[in-house]
Design an enzyme around this catalytic site. Structure first.
Site, PDB file in Angstrom:
ATOM      1  N   SER A 138       0.869  -1.189   0.000  1.00  0.00           N
ATOM      2  CA  SER A 138       0.000   0.000   0.000  1.00  0.00           C
ATOM      3  C   SER A 138       0.898   1.229   0.000  1.00  0.00           C
ATOM      4  O   SER A 138       2.063   1.150   0.395  1.00  0.00           O
ATOM      5  CB  SER A 138      -0.850   0.000   1.281  1.00  0.00           C
ATOM      6  N   TYR A 150      -1.695  -0.729  10.936  1.00  0.00           N
ATOM      7  CA  TYR A 150      -1.976  -1.187   9.574  1.00  0.00           C
ATOM      8  C   TYR A 150      -0.849  -0.745   8.637  1.00  0.00           C
ATOM      9  O   TYR A 150      -0.298  -1.551   7.877  1.00  0.00           O
ATOM     10  CB  TYR A 150      -3.321  -0.634   9.078  1.00  0.00           C
TER      11      TYR A 150
HETATM   12  N1  LIG Z   1      -8.831  -0.472  -0.371  1.00  0.00           N
HETATM   13  C1  LIG Z   1      -7.731   0.265  -0.282  1.00  0.00           C
HETATM   14  O1  LIG Z   1      -7.766   1.516  -0.238  1.00  0.00           O
HETATM   15  C2  LIG Z   1      -6.380  -0.400  -0.265  1.00  0.00           C
HETATM   16  C3  LIG Z   1      -5.258   0.396  -0.541  1.00  0.00           C
HETATM   17  C4  LIG Z   1      -3.997  -0.205  -0.530  1.00  0.00           C
HETATM   18  C5  LIG Z   1      -3.864  -1.554  -0.252  1.00  0.00           C
HETATM   19  N2  LIG Z   1      -4.981  -2.296   0.022  1.00  0.00           N
HETATM   20  C6  LIG Z   1      -4.798  -3.721   0.285  1.00  0.00           C
HETATM   21  O2  LIG Z   1      -5.438  -4.432  -0.750  1.00  0.00           O
HETATM   22  C7  LIG Z   1      -5.730  -5.752  -0.319  1.00  0.00           C
HETATM   23  C8  LIG Z   1      -7.158  -6.095  -0.718  1.00  0.00           C
HETATM   24  O3  LIG Z   1      -8.029  -5.225  -0.024  1.00  0.00           O
HETATM   25  P1  LIG Z   1      -9.415  -4.691  -0.614  1.00  0.00           P
HETATM   26  O4  LIG Z   1      -9.375  -3.218  -0.565  1.00  0.00           O
HETATM   27  O5  LIG Z   1      -9.721  -5.386  -1.879  1.00  0.00           O
HETATM   28  O6  LIG Z   1     -10.380  -5.147   0.598  1.00  0.00           O
HETATM   29  P2  LIG Z   1     -11.610  -6.145   0.697  1.00  0.00           P
HETATM   30  O7  LIG Z   1     -12.584  -5.869  -0.376  1.00  0.00           O
HETATM   31  O8  LIG Z   1     -12.035  -6.049   2.130  1.00  0.00           O
HETATM   32  O9  LIG Z   1     -10.964  -7.581   0.425  1.00  0.00           O
HETATM   33  C9  LIG Z   1     -10.161  -8.244   1.377  1.00  0.00           C
HETATM   34  C10 LIG Z   1      -9.992  -9.687   0.931  1.00  0.00           C
HETATM   35  O10 LIG Z   1      -9.138 -10.372   1.858  1.00  0.00           O
HETATM   36  C11 LIG Z   1      -9.761 -11.585   2.243  1.00  0.00           C
HETATM   37  N3  LIG Z   1      -9.352 -11.991   3.593  1.00  0.00           N
HETATM   38  C12 LIG Z   1      -9.319 -11.244   4.725  1.00  0.00           C
HETATM   39  N4  LIG Z   1      -8.932 -11.993   5.767  1.00  0.00           N
HETATM   40  C13 LIG Z   1      -8.719 -13.260   5.280  1.00  0.00           C
HETATM   41  C14 LIG Z   1      -8.329 -14.483   5.863  1.00  0.00           C
HETATM   42  N5  LIG Z   1      -8.041 -14.611   7.178  1.00  0.00           N
HETATM   43  N6  LIG Z   1      -8.216 -15.576   5.070  1.00  0.00           N
HETATM   44  C15 LIG Z   1      -8.512 -15.488   3.747  1.00  0.00           C
HETATM   45  N7  LIG Z   1      -8.876 -14.353   3.138  1.00  0.00           N
HETATM   46  C16 LIG Z   1      -8.987 -13.262   3.900  1.00  0.00           C
HETATM   47  C17 LIG Z   1     -11.247 -11.304   2.168  1.00  0.00           C
HETATM   48  O11 LIG Z   1     -11.981 -12.504   1.944  1.00  0.00           O
HETATM   49  P3  LIG Z   1     -12.935 -13.237   3.007  1.00  0.00           P
HETATM   50  O12 LIG Z   1     -13.477 -12.209   3.949  1.00  0.00           O
HETATM   51  O13 LIG Z   1     -13.948 -13.882   2.127  1.00  0.00           O
HETATM   52  O14 LIG Z   1     -12.028 -14.227   3.662  1.00  0.00           O
HETATM   53  C18 LIG Z   1     -11.321 -10.431   0.913  1.00  0.00           C
HETATM   54  O15 LIG Z   1     -11.372 -11.245  -0.247  1.00  0.00           O
HETATM   55  C19 LIG Z   1      -5.459  -5.779   1.181  1.00  0.00           C
HETATM   56  O16 LIG Z   1      -4.188  -6.352   1.402  1.00  0.00           O
HETATM   57  C20 LIG Z   1      -5.434  -4.295   1.555  1.00  0.00           C
HETATM   58  O17 LIG Z   1      -4.641  -4.040   2.695  1.00  0.00           O
HETATM   59  C21 LIG Z   1      -6.239  -1.760   0.003  1.00  0.00           C
END
Ligand SMILES: NC(=O)c1ccc[n+]([C@@H]2O[C@H](COP(=O)([O-])OP(=O)(O)OC[C@H]3O[C@@H](n4cnc5c(N)ncnc54)[C@H](OP(=O)(O)O)[C@@H]3O)[C@@H](O)[C@H]2O)c1
Length: 226
Positions: A138, A150
């Protein structure tokens, strides 16, 4: 010669991971998708078909479960070319003084341990294909964010990506660390329509895996224009 790749994606049930499934299949590849939400994974399989997508439910913070995903991927498709270690989560209580250690533990189990376990479980398979490991860090892993545990977990992801790239380079493997700014996903309780779209990050993944094999795209930072 076919350029089809077998791409394993964690955190594939939602947001960036789910958008990446669509983009890699549109680019002619096949996907192995994992997360805890079986119903959401099954909906993706239904949309694309079992010949293109294999779903394996797992909690990626458990080494045995991610090992099982890798095993099922190999049984079904015979190899793995790309692993996108994308699963991640945040906390509700910000800062250190007001932070909640139970939330930290759950988050670090996913943002740090699951990343390590995903690499540990898949690296031997990637070595066979001179494959590619991709990490979702990130922008929070590159800048100072007051009291953010985080953010610190994403500094880990960033640093780990650099060190893993050096290890994989010994056998001509590639490793890319992606650092997005704010993305409009269910990660947030409220919609962020003027920020990045998850498909923007998915495009970055497809760009990295489509590069000429001589070119290892080590990192990609993308920010909302606004
Ligand atoms: N959104 C942002 O602004 C942003 C910016 C930079 C980086 N990121 C990073 O991008 C990545 C994806 O995030 P997103 O924004 O797409 O969020 P999201 O829509 O909340 O997706 C998170 C994903 O992680 C999975 N997950 C969480 N805990 C898990 C576990 N214990 N075992 C297996 N799967 C798990 C969830 O699936 P289940 O709940 O079905 O298990 C879901 O598919 C993350 O690493 C986040 O830190 C996000």
């Amino acid at each position: 010669m076919s350029n089809e790749k077998i791409v394993l994606i964690t955190g594939a049930s939602s947001g960036i991971g789910a958008a990446t499934v669509d983009k890699v299949i549109e680019a002619g590849h096949k996907a192995v998708i994992t997360a805890r939400s079986t119903d959401k994974l099954n909906a993706i399989v239904k949309r694309w078909g079992e010949d293109k997508v294999l779903a394996v439910t797992a909690d990626v913070s458990k080494l045995d479960e991610i090992k099982n995903v890798v095993e099922k991927a190999r049984q079904t498709f015979g190899r793995i070319d790309v692993v996108f270690a994308n699963a991640g989560t945040g906390v509700n209580a910000p800062g250190i003084e007001n932070g909640n250690p139970d939330e930290w533990k759950t988050m670090l189990d996913v943002n740090i341990n699951a990343l390590l376990f995903t690499a540990k479980a898949s690296l031997a398979s990637l070595k066979e294909t001179r494959g590619h490991f991709i990490i979702t860090s990130s922008i929070a892993g590159k800048v100072t964010l007051k009291g953010s545990v985080y953010g610190a977990s994403k500094w880990f992801a960033y640093g780990f990506g650099q060190n893993l790239a050096a290890e994989m380079a010994e056998w001509n493997g590639r490793c890319t660390t992606i650092c997005p700014g704010m993305v409009n996903t269910p990660f947030f309780d409220e919609a962020k329509p003027d920020k990045l779209d998850p498909s923007d990050v998915a495009d970055a993944v497809v760009y990295a895996i489509s590069a000429n094999p001589r070119c290892d795209i080590r990192e990609i930072t993308l920010m909302p224009t606004k």
